[in-house]
Design a protein around this motif. Sequence first.
Motif, PDB file in Angstrom:
ATOM      1  N   VAL A  87       0.832  -1.202   0.000  1.00 59.52           N
ATOM      2  CA  VAL A  87       0.000   0.000   0.000  1.00 59.52           C
ATOM      3  C   VAL A  87       0.872   1.259   0.000  1.00 59.52           C
ATOM      4  CG1 VAL A  87      -1.703   1.320   1.312  1.00 59.52           C
ATOM      5  CG2 VAL A  87      -1.947  -1.154   1.099  1.00 59.52           C
ATOM      6  N   ILE A  88       1.946   1.246   0.820  1.00 58.67           N
ATOM      7  CA  ILE A  88       2.881   2.374   0.833  1.00 58.67           C
ATOM      8  C   ILE A  88       3.473   2.588  -0.562  1.00 58.67           C
ATOM      9  CG2 ILE A  88       5.138   3.144   1.666  1.00 58.67           C
ATOM     10  CD1 ILE A  88       4.466   1.848   4.352  1.00 58.67           C
ATOM     11  N   PHE A  89       3.880   1.499  -1.205  1.00 56.89           N
ATOM     12  CA  PHE A  89       4.479   1.609  -2.531  1.00 56.89           C
ATOM     13  C   PHE A  89       3.473   2.114  -3.557  1.00 56.89           C
ATOM     14  CE2 PHE A  89       8.787  -0.348  -2.965  1.00 56.89           C
ATOM     15  CZ  PHE A  89       9.065  -0.380  -1.622  1.00 56.89           C
ATOM     16  N   LEU A  90       2.232   1.657  -3.467  1.00 55.77           N
ATOM     17  CA  LEU A  90       1.224   2.109  -4.417  1.00 55.77           C
ATOM     18  C   LEU A  90       1.107   3.628  -4.399  1.00 55.77           C
ATOM     19  CD1 LEU A  90      -1.205   1.633  -6.336  1.00 55.77           C
ATOM     20  CD2 LEU A  90      -2.648   1.489  -4.294  1.00 55.77           C
ATOM     21  N   TRP A  91       0.929   4.221  -3.225  1.00 56.44           N
ATOM     22  CA  TRP A  91       0.701   5.657  -3.132  1.00 56.44           C
ATOM     23  C   TRP A  91       1.976   6.459  -3.362  1.00 56.44           C
ATOM     24  CZ3 TRP A  91      -3.954   6.969  -3.941  1.00 56.44           C
ATOM     25  CH2 TRP A  91      -5.009   6.170  -3.485  1.00 56.44           C
ATOM     26  N   THR A  92       3.107   5.988  -2.855  1.00 58.48           N
ATOM     27  CA  THR A  92       4.345   6.760  -3.040  1.00 58.48           C
ATOM     28  C   THR A  92       4.786   6.764  -4.499  1.00 58.48           C
ATOM     29  OG1 THR A  92       5.637   4.808  -2.371  1.00 58.48           O
ATOM     30  CG2 THR A  92       5.206   6.477  -0.687  1.00 58.48           C
ATOM     31  N   TYR A  93       4.554   5.669  -5.226  1.00 55.61           N
ATOM     32  CA  TYR A  93       4.957   5.641  -6.635  1.00 55.61           C
ATOM     33  C   TYR A  93       3.980   6.398  -7.523  1.00 55.61           C
ATOM     34  CZ  TYR A  93       9.144   2.823  -6.257  1.00 55.61           C
ATOM     35  OH  TYR A  93      10.419   2.402  -5.982  1.00 55.61           O
ATOM     36  N   ILE A  94       2.711   6.450  -7.118  1.00 61.17           N
ATOM     37  CA  ILE A  94       1.767   7.296  -7.859  1.00 61.17           C
ATOM     38  C   ILE A  94       2.161   8.769  -7.711  1.00 61.17           C
ATOM     39  CG2 ILE A  94      -0.607   8.166  -7.856  1.00 61.17           C
ATOM     40  CD1 ILE A  94      -1.544   5.329  -7.293  1.00 61.17           C
ATOM     41  N   VAL A  95       2.435   9.193  -6.488  1.00 63.92           N
ATOM     42  CA  VAL A  95       2.826  10.582  -6.241  1.00 63.92           C
ATOM     43  C   VAL A  95       4.183  10.889  -6.871  1.00 63.92           C
ATOM     44  CG1 VAL A  95       3.348  12.274  -4.434  1.00 63.92           C
ATOM     45  CG2 VAL A  95       1.460  10.677  -4.127  1.00 63.92           C
ATOM     46  N   ALA A  96       5.055   9.871  -6.957  1.00 68.75           N
ATOM     47  CA  ALA A  96       6.407  10.086  -7.489  1.00 68.75           C
ATOM     48  C   ALA A  96       6.389  10.622  -8.916  1.00 68.75           C
ATOM     49  CB  ALA A  96       7.209   8.788  -7.438  1.00 68.75           C
ATOM     50  N   ALA A  97       5.403  10.212  -9.719  1.00 63.38           N
ATOM     51  CA  ALA A  97       5.347  10.670 -11.116  1.00 63.38           C
ATOM     52  C   ALA A  97       5.309  12.192 -11.180  1.00 63.38           C
ATOM     53  CB  ALA A  97       4.123  10.071 -11.811  1.00 63.38           C
ATOM     54  N   LEU A  98       4.490  12.811 -10.349  1.00 65.93           N
ATOM     55  CA  LEU A  98       4.393  14.273 -10.339  1.00 65.93           C
ATOM     56  C   LEU A  98       5.534  14.909  -9.564  1.00 65.93           C
ATOM     57  CD1 LEU A  98       2.726  16.753 -11.151  1.00 65.93           C
ATOM     58  CD2 LEU A  98       1.414  16.468  -9.035  1.00 65.93           C
ATOM     59  N   ALA A  99       5.880  14.311  -8.406  1.00 64.65           N
ATOM     60  CA  ALA A  99       6.917  14.906  -7.550  1.00 64.65           C
ATOM     61  C   ALA A  99       8.273  14.933  -8.250  1.00 64.65           C
ATOM     62  CB  ALA A  99       7.011  14.125  -6.241  1.00 64.65           C
ATOM     63  N   LEU A 100       8.654  13.825  -8.892  1.00 68.60           N
ATOM     64  CA  LEU A 100       9.939  13.782  -9.593  1.00 68.60           C
ATOM     65  C   LEU A 100       9.995  14.832 -10.696  1.00 68.60           C
ATOM     66  CD1 LEU A 100      10.853   9.998  -9.957  1.00 68.60           C
ATOM     67  CD2 LEU A 100      12.240  11.770  -8.889  1.00 68.60           C
ATOM     68  N   THR A 101       8.883  15.018 -11.398  1.00 71.92           N
ATOM     69  CA  THR A 101       8.842  15.991 -12.481  1.00 71.92           C
ATOM     70  C   THR A 101       9.030  17.412 -11.964  1.00 71.92           C
ATOM     71  OG1 THR A 101       7.329  14.540 -13.664  1.00 71.92           O
ATOM     72  CG2 THR A 101       7.473  16.812 -14.408  1.00 71.92           C
ATOM     73  N   ILE A 102       8.273  17.752 -10.939  1.00 69.38           N
ATOM     74  CA  ILE A 102       8.351  19.113 -10.393  1.00 69.38           C
ATOM     75  C   ILE A 102       9.739  19.399  -9.837  1.00 69.38           C
ATOM     76  CG2 ILE A 102       7.479  20.626  -8.569  1.00 69.38           C
ATOM     77  CD1 ILE A 102       4.759  19.259  -8.929  1.00 69.38           C
ATOM     78  N   TRP A 103      10.259  18.466  -9.037  1.00 71.62           N
ATOM     79  CA  TRP A 103      11.570  18.703  -8.437  1.00 71.62           C
ATOM     80  C   TRP A 103      12.693  18.665  -9.480  1.00 71.62           C
ATOM     81  CZ3 TRP A 103      12.093  21.193  -4.245  1.00 71.62           C
ATOM     82  CH2 TRP A 103      11.172  21.064  -3.203  1.00 71.62           C
ATOM     83  N   SER A 104      12.563  17.819 -10.509  1.00 74.00           N
ATOM     84  CA  SER A 104      13.570  17.810 -11.577  1.00 74.00           C
ATOM     85  C   SER A 104      13.635  19.168 -12.261  1.00 74.00           C
ATOM     86  CB  SER A 104      13.245  16.721 -12.611  1.00 74.00           C
ATOM     87  OG  SER A 104      13.409  15.436 -12.060  1.00 74.00           O
ATOM     88  N   THR A 105      12.462  19.763 -12.500  1.00 75.69           N
ATOM     89  CA  THR A 105      12.419  21.088 -13.109  1.00 75.69           C
ATOM     90  C   THR A 105      13.092  22.119 -12.209  1.00 75.69           C
ATOM     91  OG1 THR A 105      10.303  20.470 -14.131  1.00 75.69           O
ATOM     92  CG2 THR A 105      10.885  22.815 -14.114  1.00 75.69           C
ATOM     93  N   VAL A 106      12.818  22.045 -10.909  1.00 81.66           N
ATOM     94  CA  VAL A 106      13.425  22.975  -9.956  1.00 81.66           C
ATOM     95  C   VAL A 106      14.940  22.799  -9.915  1.00 81.66           C
ATOM     96  CG1 VAL A 106      13.571  23.605  -7.508  1.00 81.66           C
ATOM     97  CG2 VAL A 106      11.341  23.141  -8.544  1.00 81.66           C
ATOM     98  N   PHE A 107      15.389  21.545  -9.885  1.00 75.00           N
ATOM     99  CA  PHE A 107      16.832  21.272  -9.804  1.00 75.00           C
ATOM    100  C   PHE A 107      17.555  21.799 -11.042  1.00 75.00           C
ATOM    101  CE2 PHE A 107      15.730  17.283  -7.140  1.00 75.00           C
ATOM    102  CZ  PHE A 107      15.509  18.077  -6.024  1.00 75.00           C
ATOM    103  N   MET A 108      16.973  21.578 -12.224  1.00 74.90           N
ATOM    104  CA  MET A 108      17.615  22.069 -13.460  1.00 74.90           C
ATOM    105  C   MET A 108      17.654  23.583 -13.480  1.00 74.90           C
ATOM    106  SD  MET A 108      16.301  19.576 -16.495  1.00 74.90           S
ATOM    107  CE  MET A 108      16.286  17.808 -16.296  1.00 74.90           C
ATOM    108  N   TRP A 109      16.592  24.214 -13.003  1.00 77.00           N
ATOM    109  CA  TRP A 109      16.578  25.684 -12.956  1.00 77.00           C
ATOM    110  C   TRP A 109      17.676  26.196 -12.027  1.00 77.00           C
ATOM    111  CZ3 TRP A 109      15.173  28.862  -8.684  1.00 77.00           C
ATOM    112  CH2 TRP A 109      15.097  30.221  -8.978  1.00 77.00           C
ATOM    113  N   ILE A 110      17.889  25.510 -10.907  1.00 82.50           N
ATOM    114  CA  ILE A 110      18.939  25.912  -9.960  1.00 82.50           C
ATOM    115  C   ILE A 110      20.329  25.753 -10.579  1.00 82.50           C
ATOM    116  CG2 ILE A 110      20.072  25.283  -7.769  1.00 82.50           C
ATOM    117  CD1 ILE A 110      17.295  24.560  -6.691  1.00 82.50           C
ATOM    118  N   LEU A 111      20.518  24.673 -11.363  1.00 80.59           N
ATOM    119  CA  LEU A 111      21.838  24.356 -11.912  1.00 80.59           C
ATOM    120  C   LEU A 111      22.132  25.062 -13.230  1.00 80.59           C
ATOM    121  CD1 LEU A 111      21.785  20.513 -11.173  1.00 80.59           C
ATOM    122  CD2 LEU A 111      23.130  22.245  -9.973  1.00 80.59           C
ATOM    123  N   THR A 112      21.129  25.712 -13.825  1.00 74.85           N
ATOM    124  CA  THR A 112      21.341  26.392 -15.108  1.00 74.85           C
ATOM    125  C   THR A 112      22.148  27.683 -14.910  1.00 74.85           C
ATOM    126  OG1 THR A 112      19.265  25.536 -15.948  1.00 74.85           O
ATOM    127  CG2 THR A 112      20.189  27.458 -17.062  1.00 74.85           C
TER     128      THR A 112
END
Length: 426
Positions: free
Chosen positions: A401-426
């Motif tokens: 159950v933990i994996f189900l919800w954390t991996y569903i949220v991961a799709a959006l969370a990874l995207t948002i944070w990846s965008t933030v990280f690239m903006w910081i490193l640019t």
Amino acid sequence: MGFWTLFEAASMPVLQVLIISILGAFLASGYCNLLTSDARKHMNKIVFIVFTPSLMFASLAKSVTLQDIISWWFMPINIGLTVFIGAALAWIAVKILRPEPHLEGLVIASCSAGNFGNLLLIVIPSVCNEGGTPFGDNTTCSANALSYASFSMALGGFYIWTYSYHLVKSSGILYHQMLLIEGKSPKAPNNDLDGGEETNLLKPDAEASQDHTTIVLTSSMKDLEDASINKAIVHRLSSGRLSTHKEPFLEKLKGILHMILEELMAPPTVAAILGFIFGAVTWLKSLIIGASAPLRVLQDSIALLGDGTIPCITLILGGNLTQGLRSGRLKTSMIIAIIIIRYVILPLIGIGVVRVAGELGLLSTDPLYQYVLMIQFTVPPAMNIGTMTQLFDVGQEECSVIFLWTYIVAALALTIWSTVFMWILT
């Protein structure tokens, strides 16, 4: 690089996990009844002893060199900070929300042990293939991405198969003690693994602790007459304060060292050590890596076995999910706390750690390296936690159950944070 392009790159590996999990749930359902509880246990043993060690050895021996180990010295510190900060935050959440005692180790492991390798092996090269990133040309970026992800997977494996392994193992021992105290007959998980001298996975850490547990349980079963006494003893078991004599310091130290050695001898950890050795020693690497290597068939065979790791783990998780949705006992508030720790607090801390380390001159100037360090604070829980819960027969449904919800949220969370990280490193 647009948001939706990045969203697609980050969500693809997560969607793959979810799709295979749904297949596993279907195979375990009453419609198929192929992936039964016993079948999942036997498959899990193969994953633990064969597939996972093969994946770790093959990736390390091929992708990591001695120069890499020296120049990327901050990565093990970064992963260590991720694990221990996550564990500290989870410990606070556990004390506030108070899940059942035998689930505390699972919660702490889910917040501390991230998917440091398998997910990065897909996400990081995918990001390199997109235009507009601050990571240079595609060829160089892809080559470095594979090396970074492989090194991250190996280092994460050490933490997962020592610290997290100990957490889940302790929870399994506690859970079966609780069942005995309550007068229930616990399942006998993985009995065939206990038969050999080299696979004593579920035995207590030392003979003294086994004798002590037997004394406590037999005496307690005679005296327990109501549920309140049961709860009191379970609480004391979980806090480690139930004892009949004070153990000498040297005996306690000996037990701790024995426990650490036992957990370092887990097959995935041994495979990671051998992979580091073969990757770092040039003449050993030349024996198995490369078109002219005399023993390259061994590396190819090991890599082929390693390819079975992720599908098998994911199918097992999906099979456990069917039972978890019906009988899981983890509070909704605890799942929300895990999501907040993994996808809100840890990424913010990760940005601070990497930026401070960069300002102090501790990091390589390669922006992709710093991006990987930040992403390590953002990934969902390690899938090997599911293997451990199955090994020790504790919290399998709750883990799914933990994996189900954390991996569903991961799709959006990874995207948002990846965008933030690239903006910081640019």
